[in-house]
Design a protein around this motif. Structure first.
Motif, short mmCIF file in Angstrom:
data_model
loop_
_atom_site.label_atom_id
_atom_site.label_comp_id
_atom_site.label_asym_id
_atom_site.label_seq_id
_atom_site.Cartn_x
_atom_site.Cartn_y
_atom_site.Cartn_z
N ILE A 289 0.85 -1.19 0.00
CA ILE A 289 0.00 0.00 0.00
C ILE A 289 0.89 1.24 0.00
O ILE A 289 2.06 1.18 0.37
CB ILE A 289 -0.96 0.04 1.21
CG1 ILE A 289 -0.17 0.11 2.52
CG2 ILE A 289 -1.90 -1.15 1.21
CD1 ILE A 289 -1.01 0.53 3.70
N ILE A 290 0.29 2.37 -0.41
CA ILE A 290 1.00 3.65 -0.43
C ILE A 290 0.22 4.63 0.44
O ILE A 290 -0.97 4.86 0.19
CB ILE A 290 1.09 4.22 -1.86
CG1 ILE A 290 1.64 3.17 -2.83
CG2 ILE A 290 1.93 5.48 -1.88
CD1 ILE A 290 1.36 3.50 -4.29
N VAL B 65 -0.08 8.44 1.44
CA VAL B 65 0.34 9.74 0.93
C VAL B 65 -0.08 10.82 1.92
O VAL B 65 -1.26 10.96 2.25
CB VAL B 65 -0.29 10.04 -0.45
CG1 VAL B 65 0.27 11.34 -1.02
CG2 VAL B 65 -0.06 8.88 -1.41
N PHE C 257 -0.64 8.83 -11.04
CA PHE C 257 -1.13 7.53 -10.55
C PHE C 257 -2.04 6.89 -11.60
O PHE C 257 -1.94 5.70 -11.90
CB PHE C 257 -1.90 7.71 -9.25
CG PHE C 257 -1.04 7.82 -8.01
CD1 PHE C 257 0.31 7.52 -8.05
CD2 PHE C 257 -1.58 8.23 -6.80
CE1 PHE C 257 1.11 7.61 -6.91
CE2 PHE C 257 -0.81 8.31 -5.65
CZ PHE C 257 0.54 8.01 -5.71
N ASN D 36 -3.10 1.53 -5.47
CA ASN D 36 -3.03 1.01 -4.10
C ASN D 36 -2.61 2.09 -3.10
O ASN D 36 -1.76 1.88 -2.25
CB ASN D 36 -2.07 -0.17 -4.03
CG ASN D 36 -0.68 0.13 -4.58
OD1 ASN D 36 -0.55 0.88 -5.55
ND2 ASN D 36 0.34 -0.45 -3.98
N TYR D 37 -3.25 3.27 -3.20
CA TYR D 37 -2.88 4.40 -2.35
C TYR D 37 -4.04 4.82 -1.45
O TYR D 37 -5.21 4.54 -1.73
CB TYR D 37 -2.45 5.59 -3.21
CG TYR D 37 -3.52 6.06 -4.18
CD1 TYR D 37 -4.53 6.92 -3.77
CD2 TYR D 37 -3.53 5.61 -5.50
CE1 TYR D 37 -5.52 7.33 -4.65
CE2 TYR D 37 -4.51 6.01 -6.38
CZ TYR D 37 -5.51 6.86 -5.95
OH TYR D 37 -6.50 7.25 -6.82
N HIS E 58 -11.31 8.60 -4.12
CA HIS E 58 -9.96 8.34 -3.60
C HIS E 58 -10.07 8.14 -2.08
O HIS E 58 -10.53 9.04 -1.38
CB HIS E 58 -9.03 9.52 -3.91
CG HIS E 58 -9.01 9.91 -5.35
ND1 HIS E 58 -8.49 9.09 -6.33
CD2 HIS E 58 -9.47 11.01 -5.99
CE1 HIS E 58 -8.61 9.69 -7.51
NE2 HIS E 58 -9.21 10.84 -7.34
N THR F 76 4.40 -1.21 3.35
CA THR F 76 3.88 0.15 3.23
C THR F 76 4.93 1.13 2.72
O THR F 76 6.05 1.17 3.24
CB THR F 76 3.36 0.66 4.60
OG1 THR F 76 2.44 -0.28 5.15
CG2 THR F 76 2.68 2.01 4.45
N TRP F 77 4.54 1.90 1.72
CA TRP F 77 5.29 3.08 1.31
C TRP F 77 4.64 4.29 1.97
O TRP F 77 3.42 4.42 1.96
CB TRP F 77 5.22 3.27 -0.20
CG TRP F 77 5.99 2.28 -1.02
CD1 TRP F 77 5.54 1.10 -1.52
CD2 TRP F 77 7.34 2.42 -1.47
NE1 TRP F 77 6.53 0.47 -2.24
CE2 TRP F 77 7.65 1.27 -2.23
CE3 TRP F 77 8.32 3.41 -1.30
CZ2 TRP F 77 8.89 1.07 -2.83
CZ3 TRP F 77 9.56 3.22 -1.90
CH2 TRP F 77 9.84 2.07 -2.64
N CYS G 113 3.46 14.63 -1.21
CA CYS G 113 2.96 14.93 -2.56
C CYS G 113 3.96 15.66 -3.44
O CYS G 113 3.66 15.95 -4.60
CB CYS G 113 1.67 15.76 -2.46
SG CYS G 113 0.29 14.84 -1.76
N PHE H 237 6.10 1.25 -6.81
CA PHE H 237 5.51 0.93 -5.52
C PHE H 237 5.15 -0.55 -5.37
O PHE H 237 4.47 -0.93 -4.43
CB PHE H 237 4.28 1.80 -5.29
CG PHE H 237 4.59 3.27 -5.25
CD1 PHE H 237 5.34 3.81 -4.22
CD2 PHE H 237 4.14 4.11 -6.27
CE1 PHE H 237 5.63 5.17 -4.20
CE2 PHE H 237 4.43 5.46 -6.25
CZ PHE H 237 5.18 6.00 -5.21
#
Length: 542
Positions: free
Chosen positions: A294-295, A297, A314, A321-322, A340, A388-389, A393, A403
């Motif tokens: 997952i990402i 942000v 994206f 996957n964010y 989102h 996890t990332w 932004c 990712f």
């Protein structure tokens, strides 16, 4: 609706005046116009007033639509049909039920719904006009595409569109939306058609249309597709009409919450996913993860342009996957509305054990809520065996695989201090380390860095984790930022092969947004219009 009055407005366009035609041909056209007017004059309408608008010049399809209606109140609706359409005997009962259920019933109302189409849904404009595929169970659904064969229009969105159209047309802005088959239509036919304008408006605002999905190619309105602007020659009916015996449950309209929503690529959209507690987080992470990654942000301090530009990248790279996190704001709510997933930092942090602890209350500053939430998301992801990332932004991904891979698989922790990027790999060791006590230490580290005079904008999650890992002699990898990413702060964009082998481009938080934007434009990485929308719709193979 206080008083049911259903007025009929008939707009008759004049035939084009062409000087090279003989008088006999003109007389024939004049006689045909008189026959049409005689028919319309004799047509009886018992449900309200009848108004006939006979043009003295040919204005074309675009003006016929755009000048047909300006709502006089929020309780006035327009159902637009063209002269080659046929409607089912059930159309009016259905439209009335739909207005009552999805416009006046507050539990089913959404301001992003601009109306309903009675035509059979047929194609996907973002996939070169490919045929639409939908299961037989979805009798009603929401889709961004406008329908021109029997379209019900709600008053506020139509007014909003007309004002938007006026502003853009006056300034010479064209409704170009790359990736859409309708843009090709506009380039061929120009201002003879109106739908590319409305489609661009819908794309900018993220609005949706209600559609029906009846079996056996049936619909409540059918186009006979006569020769005209859209068809060089008559093509015949596109569907079969729903009759009174073919659908006994026609007026049984489902709650809005149970309907599916689809964008211009016919990808399903899940609007208004706002995570407000740790308990809600797991289901959302399960729904967005890709290859168990997952990402996360981080939104605070980011400009809206940077956020929208990141989202467009994206979409371009099929990265889905964010999840965004930030304080409640118009931007956060708009991201959620458009499908989102987001985390409300303030609500989420209130429910965590660490936030309620005395240690947190004594040591935390306002911005450490973001640290707490970031650390909690990582903890939940590890519980679910997801890597996890965490990023901000001020970044543009250059690779679709960025990712989905670890910067260095031999390490559980990878950090990039300057571009504020950290990767926590799911493993038994990382799960053993990332417990509540470690979360508190991350927060305390952020607090410690802040008390030493550091700017709170850069005292962020990544720096705190990096420092804590170092102090506790936990094995981790410092990403080679010059090899991994491209810092655009001071580069000469005229140089070639700047992005070769790079995974992402980034800029520091102290660089002015205008400068960063200029650099991204020169590098071809600025992919948003002045209205915060993506310049293109990018559909990928599902």
């Amino acid at each position: 609706m206080e008083r049911e009055a259903f007025h009929l407005h008939i707009f008759i366009d004049h035939f084009p005046l062409e000087n090279d035609k003989g008088s006999q041909d003109l007389d024939s056209k004049l006689n045909l116009s008189r026959e049409i007017l005689d028919f319309v004059d004799g047509f009886r309408w018992d449900f309200g007033e009848k108004f006939v608008h006979y043009r003295n010049l040919n204005v074309g399809l675009q003006s016929q639509w755009l000048e047909a209606w300006w709502p006089s109140s929020d309780d006035e609706f327009a159902f637009v049909v063209e002269d080659d359409l046929e409607v089912s005997p059930l159309y009016f009962r259905f439209l009335k039920a739909l207005i009552l259920n999805y416009y006046y019933n507050q539990s089913n109302f959404s301001p992003v719904i601009y109306g309903a189409s009675l035509q059979r849904p047929r194609f996907v404009p973002g996939k070169h006009g490919n045929k639409l595929q939908l299961d037989s169970e979805s009798r009603l659904f929401l889709y961004q595409l406008v329908g021109t064969w029997g379209q019900l229009l709600f008053p506020r969105p139509w007014k909003e569109f007309r004002l938007w159209y006026d502003a853009n047309k006056t300034k010479g802005i064209k409704p170009i939306l790359d990736g859409m088959v309708t843009t090709g239509w506009y380039k061929r036919m120009g201002e003879r058609i109106w739908t590319p304008w409305f489609i661009k408006f819908i794309h900018v605002h993220g609005y949706f249309n209600i559609y029906t999905n009846f079996m056996n190619e049936t619909a409540l309105s059918v186009s006979h597709r006569d020769a005209g602007v859209n068809y060089g020659k008559s093509a015949g009916p596109d569907s079969y009409l729903v009759d009174e015996n073919s659908s006994s449950n026609l007026l049984e309209l489902q709650p809005l919450s149970s309907l599916s929503w689809y964008d211009f690529c016919f990808r399903e959209v899940v609007p208004n996913t706002i995570v407000k507690s740790f308990d809600e987080l797991g289901a959302v992470l399960n729904s967005i993860q890709k290859l168990n990654k997952i990402i996360l942000v981080n939104l605070p301090k980011a400009s809206e342009y940077a956020v929208r530009n990141l989202l467009c990248h994206f979409e371009r790279l099929a990265i889905g996957n964010y999840i965004f996190m930030g304080h409640k704001s118009d931007l956060l709510l708009d991201l959620a509305r458009r499908g989102h997933p987001v985390i409300d930092v303030d609500q989420f942090s209130l429910g965590t054990k660490l936030y309620k602890s005395q240690k947190f209350q004594e040591s935390s500053k306002g911005w450490t809520k973001e640290i707490l939430v970031s650390a909690s998301v990582v903890k939940k992801a590890l519980e679910l065996h997801y890597s996890t990332w965490v990023m901000d932004c001020n970044t543009v991904p250059l690779s679709s695989n960025l990712f989905l891979e670890s910067p260095d698989p031999s390490y559980d922790f990878n950090t990039g201090k300057n571009f504020k990027l950290v990767f926590i790999k799911s493993s038994p060791d990382s799960s053993r380390i990332w417990v509540d006590d470690f979360l508190y230490k991350v927060i305390a580290m952020a607090d410690s860095l802040g008390t030493k005079g550091s700017d709170s904008m850069v005292v962020n999650f990544v720096q705190s984790v990096d420092k804590l890992l170092e102090q506790n002699s936990i094995k981790y990898n410092k990403i080679d930022e010059m090899q991994f990413g491209l810092c655009i702060d001071t580069i000469d964009s005229s140089q070639t092969n700047l992005t070769s082998g790079k995974k992402l481009a980034f800029w520091s938080s102290n660089v002015e947004q205008e400068k960063a934007q200029k650099q991204l434009v020169e590098l071809g990485m600025w992919v948003v219009d002045s209205d915060f929308s993506c310049k293109a719709v990018v559909c990928h193979q599902s």
